[in-house]
Design an enzyme around this catalytic site. Structure first.
Site, PDB file in Angstrom:
ATOM      1  N   SER A  91      -9.246  -3.754  72.535  1.00 52.17           N
ATOM      2  CA  SER A  91     -10.327  -4.654  72.186  1.00 52.17           C
ATOM      3  C   SER A  91      -9.835  -6.273  72.439  1.00 52.17           C
ATOM      4  O   SER A  91     -10.658  -7.202  72.375  1.00 52.17           O
ATOM      5  CB  SER A  91     -10.474  -4.725  70.601  1.00 52.17           C
ATOM      6  OG  SER A  91     -11.694  -3.709  70.469  1.00 52.17           O
TER       7      SER A  91
ATOM      8  N   LYS B  62     -11.382 -14.540  65.738  1.00 48.45           N
ATOM      9  CA  LYS B  62     -12.219 -13.405  65.766  1.00 48.45           C
ATOM     10  C   LYS B  62     -12.656 -13.333  64.409  1.00 48.45           C
ATOM     11  O   LYS B  62     -11.870 -13.241  63.457  1.00 48.45           O
ATOM     12  CB  LYS B  62     -11.458 -12.008  66.047  1.00 48.45           C
ATOM     13  CG  LYS B  62     -12.492 -10.892  66.325  1.00 48.45           C
ATOM     14  CD  LYS B  62     -11.646  -9.672  66.660  1.00 48.45           C
ATOM     15  CE  LYS B  62     -12.588  -8.559  67.047  1.00 48.45           C
ATOM     16  NZ  LYS B  62     -11.782  -7.247  67.694  1.00 48.45           N
TER      17      LYS B  62
ATOM     18  N   SER C  66     -13.832  -5.340  71.778  1.00 51.02           N
ATOM     19  CA  SER C  66     -14.573  -5.773  71.003  1.00 51.02           C
ATOM     20  C   SER C  66     -14.544  -7.099  70.666  1.00 51.02           C
ATOM     21  O   SER C  66     -15.312  -8.035  70.086  1.00 51.02           O
ATOM     22  CB  SER C  66     -14.445  -5.112  69.492  1.00 51.02           C
ATOM     23  OG  SER C  66     -13.114  -5.370  69.035  1.00 51.02           O
TER      24      SER C  66
END
Lengths: 472, 99
Positions: free
Chosen positions: A173, A74, A149
């Protein structure tokens, strides 16, 4: 091939890390334009790292438990010399001078980063639509969101770009995009995994965790990244019990609580509820004792979270002022430079949360909002503690629905409701994960959430492995 | 709960060091009011006897040996900054006229 199969083949000299990497890069080349999982694919570095792993194998060394396994990171995890953007314009061009602890541990374990994945800006969102670089698409249906997310990480694993990925989970997330993309996603106990080098969103809630296609792969990645780190003062010093040796122990005699308030929460779709009921049935058939349990205070979770998380974010994001990293909008004075840089650099959702958090912390409102929310957090922790006296694990839906259409949730509050089942675990700090368990009426994946007492990841993974086995 | 006024939004933007346009303020005012209204359930609870939790674990101070170390990243940090000079971050004028 699973991550564990790749590592075994590379360590045994049956496959080269280079061949594995080339295969994954070619998959990325074929579908990335359509899916937009990545902000950056680091092909050259990945191939060089693969060659280094192969050289070690050739020299008789063991490169580690994830030898040659491609992993997607990420883009809020710091990587030395490689842009780390948080999908925000405000970090444009910034290259961190250090690696996050998790990145160091992955490298030491032989894993190889393929690139940095897309996210909602600063991890604020549930769809990746808040990315400054455009949304990622759900590989099962590109008209749908992948969740967020950590949507790019979920897409990368679901599309086969990498067998493993890392995300971060502040209110769901990791778990929510895992559910929407049909992969395994894990939020470990708060403090299990070092946050050193994770760009902070809400520091008392943030936790890094794995994405994988199988429960065993997720457990293997968890074992590599978890453990005490003196560079993170909130890192838990307790010993880390290994998960993999006990993954197949089953659930006979285990007490499983089906959380009433989360199963009946606002917006839970009937097809999702049906899959959770089927999971409860599967665990019961495998020998667990399944009962409903009430955790009353979780109904306040969403409200408390959307005061606490923005409050912490408004403080954490004060550091983006045009002085030390990324974007600067020039102005005659420093004060004006701050204002213009921040306003130009942050997208609408980040601005909204900074405003909300600043308000909740401001004079005259602190006690009514932030103070109250912190007390509600105590109530939620107490109610979970009471539940864990009677149950070993708790289960619920991960997300209220299957993946929704891009653009469907323009209203911020409607988007926030996606996190209704995942938020309580961040407030309580206990581990929670999402495991795919069939599909909804539209054929898209449904995830079941498993929560366990703090530090008891082992039992949580055992339940996940049992559900995975029941679907096989 | 009092509804959020436009003036309060302007004030909060100042506190947060943001220079919002009129259009942004018009957009954010009802959105923030709606989010706060949704938190009314929390605001209404009587929690006088409940202690606040700032963190999921009861953390006490964490100590480590006080050892001098060289981070060795000054140049890399400055290189990543928008402007640097003589080993320092360079910013526009803070007081008085710019040089």
């Amino acid at each position: 091939m699973s991550a564990l199969e790749i590592a075994a083949a590379v360590r045994g000299g049956e496959r080269t890390a280079r061949a594995v990497m080339e295969e994954h890069l070619s998959l990325i080349g074929a579908r990335e334009a359509e899916l937009h999982a990545f902000n950056l694919v680091t092909s050259e570095q990945a191939l060089a790292a693969a060659d280094a792993v192969d050289a070690r194998v050739a020299a008789g060394d063991d490169p580690g438990p994830l030898a040659g396994v491609p992993i997607a990171l990420k883009d809020n995890l710091c990587t030395t010399g490689i842009p780390t953007t948080c999908s925000s314009k405000i970090l444009a061009g910034w290259k961190p001078p250090y690696d996050a602890t998790v990145v160091e541990r992955l490298t030491a374990a032989g894993a190889i980063s393929v690139g940095k994945t897309n996210l909602d800006e600063f991890a604020m969102g549930s769809s990746t639509e808040n990315s400054a670089f455009g949304p990622s698409k759900n590989p099962h249906d590109i008209t749908k969101v992948p969740g967020g997310s950590s949507g790019g990480s979920a897409v990368a694993v679901a599309a086969g770009f990498a067998p493993l990925a890392l995300g971060s989970d502040t209110g769901g997330s990791i778990r929510q995009p895992a559910a929407l993309c049909g992969v395994v996603g894990v939020k470990p106990t708060y403090g299990r995994v070092s946050r050193y080098g994770l760009v902070a969103f809400a520091s008392s809630l943030d936790q890094i965790g794995p994405f994988a296609t199988t429960v065993a792969d997720a457990a293997a990645l968890y074992e590599v990244i978890a453990g005490h780190d003196p560079r993170d003062s909130t890192s838990i010093p307790e010993a880390l019990p290994p998960v993999l040796p006990r993954l197949g122990d089953g659930v006979a005699g285990l007490r499983v609580g089906l959380v009433t308030e989360l199963c009946q929460a606002e917006g839970i779709a009937p097809d999702v509820a049906a899959r959770v009921a089927a999971a409860a049935e599967a665990l019961s058939e495998a020998g667990a004792k399944v009962e409903e349990v009430s955790v009353p205070a979780v109904i306040y979770g969403l409200s408390a979270y959307y005061l606490i998380a923005p409050a912490e974010a408004s403080s954490n994001l004060a550091r983006y002022d045009g002085v030390r990293y990324g974007l600067r909008v020039d102005a005659p004075t420093t004060a004006e430079m701050y204002d213009r840089t921040r306003t130009a650099g942050f997208g609408p959702e980040v601005l909204r949360r900074i405003m909300l958090g600043t308000y909740a912390l401001s004079a005259g409102y602190y006690d009514a909002y932030y103070g109250k929310a912190q007390k509600v957090r105590t109530l939620i922790i107490r109610d979970f503690q009471a539940a864990y006296e009677r149950f070993d694990v708790l289960i619920s839906p991960t997300a209220p629905t299957t993946a929704f259409a891009l653009g469907a949730k323009a209203d911020p509050l409607a988007m926030y409701l996606n996190d209704i089942c995942t938020i309580p675990s961040n407030l309580a700090g206990h581990p929670a994960m999402s495991v795919p368990f069939g599909s909804g009426d539209d054929g898209l994946p449904v995830g079941v959430q498993i929560m366990a007492n703090a530090l008891d990841e082992v039992t949580m993974f055992q339940v996940a492995a049992t559900l995975e086995g029941a679907m096989a | 709960m009092a509804s959020l006024s436009r003036e309060e939004v302007v004030h909060v933007a100042t506190l947060a060091r943001l220079e919002l346009t009129d259009e942004q303020i018009d957009t954010f005012t009802p959105q923030l009011a709606a989010i706060l209204a949704n938190a009314a359930d929390v605001e209404a609870l009587d929690l006088d006897d409940v202690p606040a939790t700032s963190h999921p674990y009861p953390l006490t101070n964490v100590w480590r040996p006080d050892v001098v170390r060289h981070a060795g990243v000054r140049d890399a940090v400055l290189a990543a900054a928008p402007a640097a000079q003589d080993g320092m971050f360079r910013v526009p004028s803070v007081l008085g006229d710019a040089p």
